[in-house]
Design an enzyme around this catalytic site. Structure first.
Site, PDB file in Angstrom:
ATOM      1  N   ASN A 103      24.268  15.031 -11.271  1.00 15.64           N
ATOM      2  CA  ASN A 103      25.508  14.310 -11.555  1.00 15.64           C
ATOM      3  C   ASN A 103      26.038  13.615 -10.303  1.00 15.64           C
ATOM      4  OD1 ASN A 103      25.202  15.420 -14.068  1.00 15.64           O
ATOM      5  ND2 ASN A 103      26.642  17.095 -13.701  1.00 15.64           N
ATOM      6  N   HIS A 120      21.178  12.593  -7.048  1.00 15.84           N
ATOM      7  CA  HIS A 120      21.335  11.179  -7.395  1.00 15.84           C
ATOM      8  C   HIS A 120      22.534  10.541  -6.716  1.00 15.84           C
ATOM      9  CE1 HIS A 120      18.970  12.182 -11.313  1.00 15.84           C
ATOM     10  NE2 HIS A 120      18.187  12.100 -10.248  1.00 15.84           N
ATOM     11  N   CYS A 147      30.392  -5.256   3.827  1.00 15.41           N
ATOM     12  CA  CYS A 147      30.333  -4.154   4.807  1.00 15.41           C
ATOM     13  C   CYS A 147      31.150  -4.575   6.033  1.00 15.41           C
ATOM     14  CB  CYS A 147      28.878  -3.915   5.208  1.00 15.41           C
ATOM     15  SG  CYS A 147      28.699  -2.871   6.675  1.00 15.41           S
ATOM     16  N   GLY A 187      22.789  22.088 -18.797  1.00 15.26           N
ATOM     17  CA  GLY A 187      23.324  20.792 -19.230  1.00 15.26           C
ATOM     18  C   GLY A 187      22.480  19.599 -18.849  1.00 15.26           C
TER      19      GLY A 187
HETATM   20  N1  APR Z   1      27.095  22.225 -22.057  1.00 16.67           N
HETATM   21  C1  APR Z   1      25.777  22.222 -21.693  1.00 16.67           C
HETATM   22  N2  APR Z   1      24.932  21.208 -21.999  1.00 16.67           N
HETATM   23  C2  APR Z   1      25.430  20.169 -22.705  1.00 16.67           C
HETATM   24  C3  APR Z   1      26.778  20.101 -23.113  1.00 16.67           C
HETATM   25  C4  APR Z   1      27.624  21.193 -22.765  1.00 16.67           C
HETATM   26  N3  APR Z   1      28.918  21.216 -23.120  1.00 16.67           N
HETATM   27  N4  APR Z   1      26.955  18.932 -23.809  1.00 16.67           N
HETATM   28  C5  APR Z   1      25.761  18.300 -23.807  1.00 16.67           C
HETATM   29  N5  APR Z   1      24.852  19.038 -23.164  1.00 16.67           N
HETATM   30  C6  APR Z   1      23.444  18.734 -22.903  1.00 16.67           C
HETATM   31  C7  APR Z   1      22.772  17.846 -23.913  1.00 16.67           C
HETATM   32  O1  APR Z   1      22.227  18.633 -24.970  1.00 16.67           O
HETATM   33  C8  APR Z   1      21.663  17.209 -23.067  1.00 16.67           C
HETATM   34  O2  APR Z   1      20.491  18.014 -23.099  1.00 16.67           O
HETATM   35  O3  APR Z   1      23.414  18.001 -21.699  1.00 16.67           O
HETATM   36  C9  APR Z   1      22.233  17.204 -21.664  1.00 16.67           C
HETATM   37  C10 APR Z   1      22.614  15.815 -21.170  1.00 16.67           C
HETATM   38  O4  APR Z   1      21.408  15.067 -21.055  1.00 16.67           O
HETATM   39  P1  APR Z   1      21.451  13.608 -20.379  1.00 16.67           P
HETATM   40  O5  APR Z   1      22.584  12.809 -20.926  1.00 16.67           O
HETATM   41  O6  APR Z   1      20.053  13.068 -20.451  1.00 16.67           O
HETATM   42  O7  APR Z   1      21.855  13.897 -18.860  1.00 16.67           O
HETATM   43  P2  APR Z   1      20.948  14.374 -17.682  1.00 16.67           P
HETATM   44  O8  APR Z   1      19.935  15.372 -18.133  1.00 16.67           O
HETATM   45  O9  APR Z   1      21.880  14.784 -16.597  1.00 16.67           O
HETATM   46  O10 APR Z   1      20.208  13.016 -17.241  1.00 16.67           O
HETATM   47  C11 APR Z   1      19.453  13.072 -16.053  1.00 16.67           C
HETATM   48  O11 APR Z   1      19.202  10.674 -16.051  1.00 16.67           O
HETATM   49  O12 APR Z   1      20.855   9.545 -17.027  1.00 16.67           O
HETATM   50  C12 APR Z   1      20.114   9.603 -15.863  1.00 16.67           C
HETATM   51  O13 APR Z   1      20.503   9.558 -13.519  1.00 16.67           O
HETATM   52  C13 APR Z   1      21.032   9.960 -14.752  1.00 16.67           C
HETATM   53  O14 APR Z   1      21.362  12.049 -13.612  1.00 16.67           O
HETATM   54  C14 APR Z   1      21.063  11.474 -14.872  1.00 16.67           C
HETATM   55  C15 APR Z   1      19.628  11.800 -15.273  1.00 16.67           C
END
Ligand code: APR
Length: 244
Positions: A103, A120, A147, A187
């Protein structure tokens, strides 16, 4: 009280080195939209995967800068939720705990986590697009601002699609994953590499793997424990029960 696997508490209490990898799901309960959720308002017609790229910034720096300003505004108004707070408590209770996040919202720091490995980057920071130095103060008005040192446009201090992760951050994350006894995946959809490789580095070294997510992910079949549910409910229950 969410259903916790009975032996998970013992595993957490007895773990020597613990790693937690978080994704946008841990910030969902703080009202920060996940990356892939529908954009709202002015940004509805734009695809985030298109905007968060060096090509988009080269093509239209103002558009990309304004998009990040909008997202910064969302994030600055967000507060950490009990999931973030529980991980900050874990950092204080465990002898060796490494928090790695995908995040860019800074909510772990806001929750009191002292050491956060940001794979990231962080949307609240800006850096020179030429010198890569983080710039705290810059003249408002222009978008993107120049800058103060070399005049090149500033950019958000985040990793865009197609860009490599910062070397030092990657090393710290990989070393921690390879040396831990317990890896918590919280998450994250476990789709985006190299972050998604970290739990496998932990498994290869004999660690136990816990997935905390309301939904199944490609990582689920490999988890020692799967706790289906929201991080904001599960993490406080887990930390509270393990360290009463
Ligand atoms: N608690 C836990 N998990 C949750 C919740 C919650 N309240 N709500 C949603 N989720 C889960 C979803 O089921 C999903 O598996 O969080 C996950 C979110 O997935 P993504 O949106 O793909 O996010 P992320 O895995 O962080 O993405 C990775 O990709 O989007 C790019 O660079 C960005 O850092 C990000 C990376």
């Amino acid at each position: 009280m969410p259903e916790l696997p009975p032996d998970l508490l013992g595993t957490l209490r007895g773990a020597g080195r613990v790693v937690a990898l978080t994704g946008s799901g841990i910030s969902a309960e703080s009202g920060v939209p996940t990356f892939r959720e529908a954009q709202t308002g002015l940004w509805e017609r734009f695809d985030p995967l298109e905007l968060a790229t060096p090509e988009a910034f080269a093509r239209d720096p103002r558009l990309v800068w304004d998009w990040y300003e909008w997202r910064r505004g969302l994030v600055e108004r967000a507060e950490p939720n009990p999931g973030h707070l529980a991980l900050a408590q874990l950092e204080r209770r465990l002898p060796a705990f490494t928090l790695i996040t995908q995040n860019v919202d800074g909510l772990h720091q806001k929750a009191g986590s002292e050491y956060v490995t940001e794979l990231h980057g962080n949307i609240l920071r800006s850096r020179c697009s030429l010198e890569a130095t983080v710039v705290e103060d810059y003249a408002p008005g222009e978008a993107p601002p120049p800058c103060p040192n070399c005049g090149a446009p500033l950019r958000p201090d985040v990793v865009w699609f197609g860009e490599a992760l910062p070397t030092e951050v990657s090393r710290v994350a990989s070393e921690a994953a390879g040396a831990c006894d317990l890896f918590l995946s919280v998450g994250t959809s476990s789709l985006v590499y190299p972050a998604a490789a970290l739990p496998f580095e932990a498994l290869e070294n004999g660690a136990r793997l816990v997935e905390i997510n309301p939904n199944e992910t490609p990582l689920t079949p490999y988890a020692t424990h799967v706790v289906r549910g929201e991080a904001g409910k599960i993490l406080p229950a887990l930390v509270g029960a393990a360290f009463v």
